[in-house]
Design a protein around this motif. Structure first.
Motif, PDB file in Angstrom:
ATOM      1  N   GLU A 126      37.071   0.497  48.535  1.00 35.73           N
ATOM      2  CA  GLU A 126      36.158   0.619  49.671  1.00 35.73           C
ATOM      3  C   GLU A 126      35.945   2.091  50.034  1.00 35.73           C
ATOM      4  O   GLU A 126      34.828   2.491  50.385  1.00 35.73           O
ATOM      5  N   LYS A 127      36.997   2.879  49.952  1.00 36.82           N
ATOM      6  CA  LYS A 127      36.884   4.307  50.246  1.00 36.82           C
ATOM      7  C   LYS A 127      35.981   5.004  49.224  1.00 36.82           C
ATOM      8  O   LYS A 127      35.137   5.824  49.577  1.00 36.82           O
ATOM      9  N   ALA A 155      32.377   4.049  49.934  1.00 39.65           N
ATOM     10  CA  ALA A 155      31.882   4.752  51.120  1.00 39.65           C
ATOM     11  C   ALA A 155      31.578   6.211  50.814  1.00 39.65           C
ATOM     12  O   ALA A 155      30.570   6.766  51.268  1.00 39.65           O
ATOM     13  N   GLY A 187      27.881   7.513  50.759  1.00 39.54           N
ATOM     14  CA  GLY A 187      27.696   8.477  51.829  1.00 39.54           C
ATOM     15  C   GLY A 187      26.894   9.698  51.399  1.00 39.54           C
ATOM     16  O   GLY A 187      26.382  10.447  52.243  1.00 39.54           O
ATOM     17  N   ASP A 225      25.010   0.621  56.776  1.00 36.29           N
ATOM     18  CA  ASP A 225      24.195   1.733  56.266  1.00 36.29           C
ATOM     19  C   ASP A 225      22.883   1.249  55.677  1.00 36.29           C
ATOM     20  O   ASP A 225      21.931   2.019  55.553  1.00 36.29           O
TER      21      ASP A 225
END
Length: 280
Positions: A19-20, A23, A27, A165
């Motif tokens: 998940e990191k 992201a 991002g 997002d």
């Protein structure tokens, strides 16, 4: 027991790491726009392709991701059939349509473009995840994601991976039978807490090939009425245009080859509306 096993919390740790990573990679993309339609045959992929090309022609670094697993049409619409993505450090590199538009599709990965894809939901979800965090998208202003019609595995996976997002553009045709399905797309976005940029009414009128006038041979205005009723923005009407059909068959985006046609002008209006929305 291994430190990375599920029993010692390893599975949770791996999920957090994934998940990191997602992201961090997503991002780097300023705007993630998912193109949806409640019904097939409304020209959703044509809208998605021209939206991506239009954004790139405005100088935006853009990506176009085709997650229509069973019917990927973006490669043909942009004359990229038979192309294969590059690979660098175990990461796929988008196929270059232009200097500032990169494209990825399951159609690039099939050994035979006519091969049927028979995948269940979990497999499709895994492939879509790889298209998001296993592709070298880099820094981009926009990522346009073309989903298959309906509210099934593909759009659900995309919106779950991207979270809040993501924003949505919903495509419809003016007919009442399409309106019913588009209402479900609106409900779907609201259930997923996804902001709706607006509705595009495609196939709205017909461009006469002789005089260039737009004739409303079918009903028109359904998309605008639905947008008003649902309280979401209306982005514009795009007429049926023989030039658009020719461009698609030739693997060319209409905006790139016939920028002065009525349909191109309508596409430009939609592009400008999307850009305006992203600056809010």
């Amino acid at each position: 027991m291994s430190e990375n096993s599920c029993g010692s919390g390893g599975c949770a740790t791996n999920k957090e790491a994934e998940e990191k990573k997602m992201a961090e990679l997503m991002g780097r993309i300023k705007n993630k726009i998912v193109v949806l339609s409640g019904k097939g045959g409304v020209g959703k992929s044509t809208v998605a392709a021209n939206l991506a090309v239009g954004l790139s022609l405005e100088g935006n670094k853009t990506g176009l991701l085709d997650v229509d697993v069973h019917g990927p049409s973006i490669p043909r619409l942009l004359k990229l059939t038979g192309t294969r993505p590059g690979v660098r450090n175990d990461t796929m590199i988008p196929v270059e349509y232009s200097w500032n538009l990169g494209v990825m599709s399951v159609g690039f990965l099939l050994p035979d473009e006519h091969e049927a894809v028979v995948w269940r939901g979990p497999v499709k979800g895994s492939v879509i995840k790889q298209f998001l965090d296993g592709v070298e998208w880099g820094e981009r202003d926009y990522l346009i994601i073309d989903c298959p019609p309906g509210t099934g595995d593909e759009p659900l996976s995309v919106l779950q991976f991207l979270g809040k997002d993501a924003k949505a553009v919903i495509v419809t045709s003016p007919q009442a039978v399409a309106m019913d399905d588009v209402r479900r797309s609106i409900t779907f976005c609201r259930l997923m807490d996804t902001e709706i940029i607006g509705i595009v009414e495609n196939m709205s009128g017909f461009v006469c090939p002789d005089c260039g006038a737009v004739h409303n041979i079918f009903d028109t205005g359904g998309g605008e009425r639905l947008a008003l009723d649902a309280g979401v923005p209306f982005l514009g009407r795009i007429p049926i245009d023989m030039e658009a059909a020719k461009a698609g068959d030739n693997g060319e985006a209409l905006l790139a080859v016939k920028s002065d046609s009525p349909a191109s002008q309508a596409f430009k209006h939609v592009v400008r509306a999307v850009i305006k929305s992203s600056k809010k």
